[in-house]
Scaffold this motif. Structure first.
Motif, mmCIF file in Angstrom:
data_model
loop_
_atom_site.group_PDB
_atom_site.id
_atom_site.type_symbol
_atom_site.label_atom_id
_atom_site.label_comp_id
_atom_site.label_asym_id
_atom_site.label_seq_id
_atom_site.Cartn_x
_atom_site.Cartn_y
_atom_site.Cartn_z
ATOM 1 N N TRP A 150 0.743 -1.552 -0.430
ATOM 2 C CA TRP A 150 -0.337 0.125 0.030
ATOM 3 C C TRP A 150 0.954 1.604 -0.303
ATOM 4 C CZ3 TRP A 150 -5.146 -0.469 -0.830
ATOM 5 C CH2 TRP A 150 -5.506 -1.810 -1.037
ATOM 6 N N HIS A 151 0.315 2.046 -0.648
ATOM 7 C CA HIS A 151 0.827 3.643 -1.434
ATOM 8 C C HIS A 151 -0.100 4.590 -0.673
ATOM 9 C CE1 HIS A 151 4.717 1.717 -2.003
ATOM 10 N NE2 HIS A 151 3.906 0.987 -3.074
ATOM 11 N N GLU A 152 0.711 6.003 -0.167
ATOM 12 C CA GLU A 152 -0.532 7.012 -0.197
ATOM 13 C C GLU A 152 -0.898 7.216 -1.994
ATOM 14 O OE1 GLU A 152 0.332 10.295 2.441
ATOM 15 O OE2 GLU A 152 2.052 9.417 3.848
ATOM 16 N N GLN A 153 -2.650 7.742 -1.368
ATOM 17 C CA GLN A 153 -3.138 8.000 -2.882
ATOM 18 C C GLN A 153 -2.761 9.990 -2.880
ATOM 19 O OE1 GLN A 153 -3.409 9.266 -5.897
ATOM 20 N NE2 GLN A 153 -4.501 6.390 -5.945
ATOM 21 N N PRO A 154 -2.009 9.783 -3.497
ATOM 22 C CA PRO A 154 -1.833 12.090 -3.520
ATOM 23 C C PRO A 154 -3.487 12.894 -4.195
ATOM 24 C CG PRO A 154 -0.573 11.194 -5.169
ATOM 25 C CD PRO A 154 -1.003 9.699 -4.321
ATOM 26 N N VAL A 155 -4.498 12.011 -4.833
ATOM 27 C CA VAL A 155 -5.412 12.503 -5.388
ATOM 28 C C VAL A 155 -6.621 12.627 -4.045
ATOM 29 C CG1 VAL A 155 -7.120 12.245 -6.986
ATOM 30 C CG2 VAL A 155 -4.558 11.693 -7.543
ATOM 31 N N LEU A 156 -6.512 11.725 -3.144
ATOM 32 C CA LEU A 156 -7.495 11.800 -2.207
ATOM 33 C C LEU A 156 -6.552 11.625 -0.779
ATOM 34 C CD1 LEU A 156 -10.615 12.247 -1.980
ATOM 35 C CD2 LEU A 156 -10.986 9.593 -1.550
ATOM 36 N N GLN A 157 -7.176 12.424 0.075
ATOM 37 C CA GLN A 157 -6.123 12.439 1.352
ATOM 38 C C GLN A 157 -7.091 11.371 2.224
ATOM 39 O OE1 GLN A 157 -6.134 16.359 3.063
ATOM 40 N NE2 GLN A 157 -4.633 15.233 5.471
ATOM 41 N N GLY A 158 -5.961 10.551 2.608
ATOM 42 C CA GLY A 158 -6.061 9.466 3.869
ATOM 43 C C GLY A 158 -6.483 8.694 2.703
ATOM 44 N N THR A 159 -6.479 8.269 1.591
ATOM 45 C CA THR A 159 -6.851 7.057 1.284
ATOM 46 C C THR A 159 -5.039 6.514 0.539
ATOM 47 O OG1 THR A 159 -7.476 7.800 -1.448
ATOM 48 C CG2 THR A 159 -8.509 7.457 0.177
ATOM 49 N N PHE A 160 -5.103 5.219 0.447
ATOM 50 C CA PHE A 160 -4.143 4.734 -0.325
ATOM 51 C C PHE A 160 -4.543 3.605 -1.636
ATOM 52 C CE2 PHE A 160 -3.717 5.274 4.269
ATOM 53 C CZ PHE A 160 -2.260 5.640 4.097
ATOM 54 N N ALA A 187 -17.315 7.039 -18.306
ATOM 55 C CA ALA A 187 -17.250 7.414 -16.642
ATOM 56 C C ALA A 187 -16.627 7.130 -15.559
ATOM 57 C CB ALA A 187 -19.237 7.766 -17.134
ATOM 58 N N TRP A 188 -16.267 5.615 -15.677
ATOM 59 C CA TRP A 188 -15.590 4.802 -15.287
ATOM 60 C C TRP A 188 -13.623 6.029 -15.801
ATOM 61 C CZ3 TRP A 188 -20.554 3.654 -16.678
ATOM 62 C CH2 TRP A 188 -21.189 2.881 -15.848
ATOM 63 N N ASP A 189 -14.257 5.987 -17.069
ATOM 64 C CA ASP A 189 -12.477 6.037 -17.425
ATOM 65 C C ASP A 189 -11.977 7.235 -16.549
ATOM 66 O OD1 ASP A 189 -11.107 3.999 -18.146
ATOM 67 O OD2 ASP A 189 -11.745 4.615 -20.745
ATOM 68 N N ASP A 190 -13.115 9.029 -16.764
ATOM 69 C CA ASP A 190 -12.842 10.528 -16.466
ATOM 70 C C ASP A 190 -13.120 9.744 -15.195
ATOM 71 O OD1 ASP A 190 -13.700 10.366 -19.087
ATOM 72 O OD2 ASP A 190 -15.424 11.460 -18.702
ATOM 73 N N GLU A 191 -13.528 9.419 -13.990
ATOM 74 C CA GLU A 191 -13.385 9.442 -12.877
ATOM 75 C C GLU A 191 -11.842 9.028 -12.122
ATOM 76 O OE1 GLU A 191 -15.805 8.527 -8.183
ATOM 77 O OE2 GLU A 191 -16.808 8.680 -9.977
ATOM 78 N N LEU A 192 -11.562 7.523 -12.962
ATOM 79 C CA LEU A 192 -10.138 7.060 -12.279
ATOM 80 C C LEU A 192 -9.133 7.763 -12.646
ATOM 81 C CD1 LEU A 192 -11.535 3.431 -12.698
ATOM 82 C CD2 LEU A 192 -11.290 4.141 -10.703
ATOM 83 N N GLU A 193 -9.374 8.464 -13.542
ATOM 84 C CA GLU A 193 -7.712 8.727 -14.588
ATOM 85 C C GLU A 193 -7.317 9.371 -13.943
ATOM 86 O OE1 GLU A 193 -5.385 8.580 -17.779
ATOM 87 O OE2 GLU A 193 -6.869 7.630 -17.299
ATOM 88 N N PRO A 194 -7.586 10.634 -13.003
ATOM 89 C CA PRO A 194 -6.483 10.983 -12.109
ATOM 90 C C PRO A 194 -5.801 10.093 -11.064
ATOM 91 C CG PRO A 194 -9.237 11.928 -11.519
ATOM 92 C CD PRO A 194 -8.963 11.078 -12.870
ATOM 93 N N PHE A 195 -6.494 9.371 -10.393
ATOM 94 C CA PHE A 195 -6.089 8.155 -9.700
ATOM 95 C C PHE A 195 -4.819 7.323 -10.521
ATOM 96 C CE2 PHE A 195 -10.220 9.632 -7.633
ATOM 97 C CZ PHE A 195 -9.962 9.824 -6.937
ATOM 98 N N ARG A 196 -5.418 7.085 -11.173
ATOM 99 C CA ARG A 196 -4.105 5.853 -12.217
ATOM 100 C C ARG A 196 -2.515 6.965 -12.867
ATOM 101 N NH1 ARG A 196 -8.732 5.097 -16.747
ATOM 102 N NH2 ARG A 196 -9.361 3.702 -16.592
ATOM 103 N N TYR A 197 -3.141 8.497 -12.639
ATOM 104 C CA TYR A 197 -2.355 8.754 -12.739
ATOM 105 C C TYR A 197 -0.881 9.159 -11.818
ATOM 106 C CZ TYR A 197 0.927 13.497 -14.586
ATOM 107 O OH TYR A 197 2.176 13.649 -14.376
ATOM 108 N N ALA A 198 -2.141 8.938 -10.476
ATOM 109 C CA ALA A 198 -0.778 9.552 -9.569
ATOM 110 C C ALA A 198 -0.227 7.628 -9.444
ATOM 111 C CB ALA A 198 -2.319 9.087 -8.587
ATOM 112 N N GLY A 199 -0.645 6.651 -9.684
ATOM 113 C CA GLY A 199 -0.157 5.753 -9.527
ATOM 114 C C GLY A 199 1.191 5.140 -10.686
ATOM 115 N N GLU A 200 1.493 6.004 -11.635
ATOM 116 C CA GLU A 200 2.696 5.826 -12.568
ATOM 117 C C GLU A 200 3.753 5.847 -12.558
ATOM 118 O OE1 GLU A 200 2.060 8.478 -15.800
ATOM 119 O OE2 GLU A 200 -0.105 7.623 -16.250
#
Length: 179
Positions: free
Chosen positions: A51-61, A155-168
């Protein structure tokens, strides 16, 4: 005497192994160990995700997990994780002998989207779904476009894209929004 040998194609299908990746894009820390246990029970062995911190949403991994199992295991894994209110995830399954690839996306607001996936990672939209989009659109190009976006999970791609980018910066290469 009287026994029939299985055909080669039957044998290869029985021995087929599917491979895929689970991407947990965001999960609250309180659910991380529960997700580990759920994934482990689904794949049949103890799992501790990295698990790593998810910078897009504070308090999530976030975490990634490469898996192997029988064809259809991606669907089982997605079903085991679906409905977790505060979890965003994707499960991909590569095509294997006798089985198309698959992609499952989940967000708290949208629920689960699933579709067949080709070898390049493209979402495949069936002929019936295309016909339905044309029928629902009733000749209105804007409505048809809206129906097609729904069909490929935009719609799912649009919502998940920022989270994917944070994991690159992670080790698994993910070809998203191909095509």
């Amino acid at each position: 005497d009287g026994e029939v040998e299985p055909q080669e194609s039957e044998m290869s299908m029985a021995l087929a192994t599917a491979r895929g990746v689970l991407f947990v894009h965001s999960a609250p820390s309180s659910l991380c160990r529960h997700i580990d246990r759920t994934v482990g029970s689904t794949v049949g062995h103890h799992v501790v995700l990295d698990w790593h911190e998810q910078p897009v949403l504070q308090g999530t991994f976030r975490a990634e997990f490469s898996w192997a199992g029988p064809p259809g295991a991606g669907r089982v894994l997605a079903a085991a994780l679906r409905g977790w209110e505060h979890v965003r995830f994707e499960v991909t399954e590569e095509a294997s002998p006798g089985s198309d690839g698959a992609r499952f996306m989940h967000t708290p607001d949208l629920g689960v989207f699933s579709a067949a996936m080709d070898t390049a990672g493209n979402t495949m939209v069936t002929e019936d779904r295309l016909k339905a989009a044309l029928q629902e659109g009733r000749g209105d190009a804007r409505r048809i476009a809206q129906e097609l976006r729904l069909a490929w999970g935009a719609a799912w791609d649009d919502e998940l894209e920022p989270f994917r980018y944070a994991g690159e910066d992670t080790g698994v290469v993910w070809f998203h929004q191909v095509g």
